[in-house]
Write a protein that holds these residues in place. Structure first.
Motif, mmCIF file in Angstrom:
data_model
loop_
_atom_site.group_PDB
_atom_site.id
_atom_site.type_symbol
_atom_site.label_atom_id
_atom_site.label_comp_id
_atom_site.label_asym_id
_atom_site.label_seq_id
_atom_site.Cartn_x
_atom_site.Cartn_y
_atom_site.Cartn_z
ATOM 1 N N VAL A 199 -0.421 -1.179 -15.894
ATOM 2 C CA VAL A 199 -0.760 -2.057 -14.965
ATOM 3 C C VAL A 199 0.600 -2.977 -14.320
ATOM 4 O O VAL A 199 0.858 -2.953 -13.097
ATOM 5 C CB VAL A 199 -1.865 -3.213 -15.186
ATOM 6 N N MET A 200 1.488 -3.189 -15.386
ATOM 7 C CA MET A 200 2.538 -4.044 -14.924
ATOM 8 C C MET A 200 3.388 -3.088 -14.244
ATOM 9 O O MET A 200 4.107 -3.366 -13.302
ATOM 10 C CB MET A 200 3.367 -4.605 -16.215
ATOM 11 N N GLY A 201 3.663 -1.804 -14.449
ATOM 12 C CA GLY A 201 4.874 -0.908 -13.915
ATOM 13 C C GLY A 201 4.056 -0.549 -12.452
ATOM 14 O O GLY A 201 4.789 -0.423 -11.684
ATOM 15 N N MET A 202 2.867 -0.467 -12.118
ATOM 16 C CA MET A 202 1.884 -0.144 -10.979
ATOM 17 C C MET A 202 2.475 -1.371 -10.012
ATOM 18 O O MET A 202 2.681 -1.227 -8.917
ATOM 19 C CB MET A 202 0.572 0.181 -10.833
ATOM 20 N N ARG A 203 2.165 -2.440 -10.686
ATOM 21 C CA ARG A 203 2.481 -3.788 -9.845
ATOM 22 C C ARG A 203 3.946 -3.658 -9.456
ATOM 23 O O ARG A 203 4.407 -4.134 -8.324
ATOM 24 C CB ARG A 203 2.231 -4.918 -10.586
ATOM 25 N N LEU A 204 5.125 -3.578 -10.335
ATOM 26 C CA LEU A 204 6.413 -3.411 -10.186
ATOM 27 C C LEU A 204 6.670 -2.494 -9.188
ATOM 28 O O LEU A 204 7.669 -2.656 -8.386
ATOM 29 C CB LEU A 204 7.101 -3.398 -11.407
ATOM 30 N N SER A 205 6.135 -1.283 -9.135
ATOM 31 C CA SER A 205 6.281 -0.112 -8.234
ATOM 32 C C SER A 205 5.954 -0.561 -6.633
ATOM 33 O O SER A 205 6.578 0.151 -5.785
ATOM 34 C CB SER A 205 5.448 1.058 -8.397
ATOM 35 N N LEU A 206 5.447 -1.696 -6.523
ATOM 36 C CA LEU A 206 5.097 -2.269 -5.059
ATOM 37 C C LEU A 206 5.731 -3.404 -4.488
ATOM 38 O O LEU A 206 5.869 -4.096 -3.568
ATOM 39 C CB LEU A 206 3.574 -2.782 -5.011
ATOM 40 N N ALA A 207 7.023 -3.399 -5.349
ATOM 41 C CA ALA A 207 7.950 -4.908 -5.370
ATOM 42 C C ALA A 207 9.450 -4.422 -5.043
ATOM 43 O O ALA A 207 9.604 -3.069 -5.861
ATOM 44 C CB ALA A 207 7.424 -5.787 -6.357
ATOM 45 N N ARG A 208 9.969 -4.904 -4.656
ATOM 46 C CA ARG A 208 11.580 -4.959 -5.018
ATOM 47 C C ARG A 208 12.038 -5.973 -5.997
ATOM 48 O O ARG A 208 11.682 -7.332 -5.748
ATOM 49 C CB ARG A 208 12.152 -5.063 -3.740
ATOM 50 N N GLY A 209 12.680 -5.601 -7.234
ATOM 51 C CA GLY A 209 13.172 -6.419 -8.222
ATOM 52 C C GLY A 209 14.100 -5.918 -8.925
ATOM 53 O O GLY A 209 14.436 -4.819 -8.710
ATOM 54 N N ASP A 210 14.653 -6.816 -9.920
ATOM 55 C CA ASP A 210 15.616 -6.332 -10.648
ATOM 56 C C ASP A 210 15.336 -6.898 -12.065
ATOM 57 O O ASP A 210 14.174 -7.415 -12.592
ATOM 58 C CB ASP A 210 17.041 -6.818 -10.360
#
Length: 298
Positions: free
Chosen positions: A39-50
């Motif tokens: 779930v965290m990976g799916m959420r991160l895939s919709l964002a720009r982050g480092d």
């Protein structure tokens, strides 16, 4: 009578709760180690982050970039090509080895141990061995080529030979697992069936296709699914043997994810690529499972 019914209800309730308590440790680990990161990976895939966190949500922008990125598209093809090279070969070779070594003799036991021994080696050791075999200057392949008067081939430096070379390395490394699974399945086939077929003068090929393969069809499906999942996660061999080259011809999806996330710090972009890989593995595994299920019902 009412008291007996109440006691029976309490016992049944305790039986249900005791079952939940037994599986609770596994369920907790499953949720914490698999579902939460997914779930965290799916959420991160919709964002720009480092590495310092999410900076902004960008929706499907990372996925749009992926399918416009020629390097990523090449990694998808490389991964599919590698799976096509290795999964059928590992399955067929593992089955043939299991059929040949399914004997209660000392030599068969020794050979089973030899073939399984490579599977317990680390990827570092395996790639070092095969790099020494395949180098064009002084490697075993070069020595053989020189002995027959041929020009040595740079297997790891040629785009046409690099991925097949990694595939051969992987087949040599991983042949032990399907062999052991097939051996376990073959030893469960009743010997009486073969004896009855021999009395009817059935040939070995007839026994193979009429008795052996139908009896182990579930194991064949299991081996295919396991190998598909394993080979889609190709990473260590190309990283250590070719670095993804030459000209991205051996760069798989997992290496792309690693380089994008940990070298370029584009964690959102790398996470989107990881979700695509997850979808590919799930899709291919489900298709193979459905095909095997239809064949079994038919």
């Amino acid at each position: 009578m009412a008291k007996q019914i109440a006691n029976a209800d309490r016992r049944s309730a305790w039986a249900r709760w005791s079952g939940i308590l037994f599986v609770a440790p596994y369920l907790c680990l499953f949720v914490l180690m698999l579902l939460v990161p997914l779930v965290m990976g799916m959420r991160l895939s919709l964002a720009r982050g480092d590495l310092f966190g999410i900076r902004e949500f960008v929706g499907l922008e990372n996925y749009v970039r992926l399918f416009q990125d020629p390097v990523f598209l090449r990694t998808v093809w490389n991964t599919l090509y590698f799976v096509l090279l290795t999964v059928p070969s590992l399955t067929i070779a593992g089955l043939l080895l299991a059929l040949a070594l399914n004997r209660e003799t000392r030599w068969a036991a020794i050979m089973r141990g030899i073939f399984f021994a490579s599977f317990v080696l680390s990827v570092t050791v395996v790639t070092l061995i095969w790099r020494l075999l395949l180098i064009p200057n002084g490697g075993l392949a070069a020595v053989v080529a020189n002995s027959i008067g041929a020009e040595p081939i740079s297997f790891l430096g040629d785009q046409d030979w690099a991925m097949p070379s990694i595939a051969i390395t992987t087949i040599w490394w991983g042949i032990g697992l399907p062999m052991v699974l097939f051996l376990a399945a073959l030893q469960q086939v009743p010997r009486d069936i073969y004896e009855a077929a021999a009395l009817d003068n059935a040939s070995r090929m007839r026994m193979l296709f009429s008795i052996t393969l139908p009896a182990i069809r579930r194991t064949i499906a299991l081996v295919l699914v396991i190998e598909i999942i394993l080979q889609f996660q190709l990473f260590g061999q190309p990283q250590l043997m070719t670095g993804g080259g030459p000209n991205n011809s051996t760069r798989p999806i997992v290496l792309f994810i690693y380089e994008t996330g940990w070298s370029q710090w584009q964690l959102g972009y790398a996470s989107a690529a990881a979700q695509v890989l997850f979808a590919l593995i799930a899709l291919v595994a489900m298709v193979q499972y459905r095909i095997s299920s239809k064949k079994e019902r038919g």
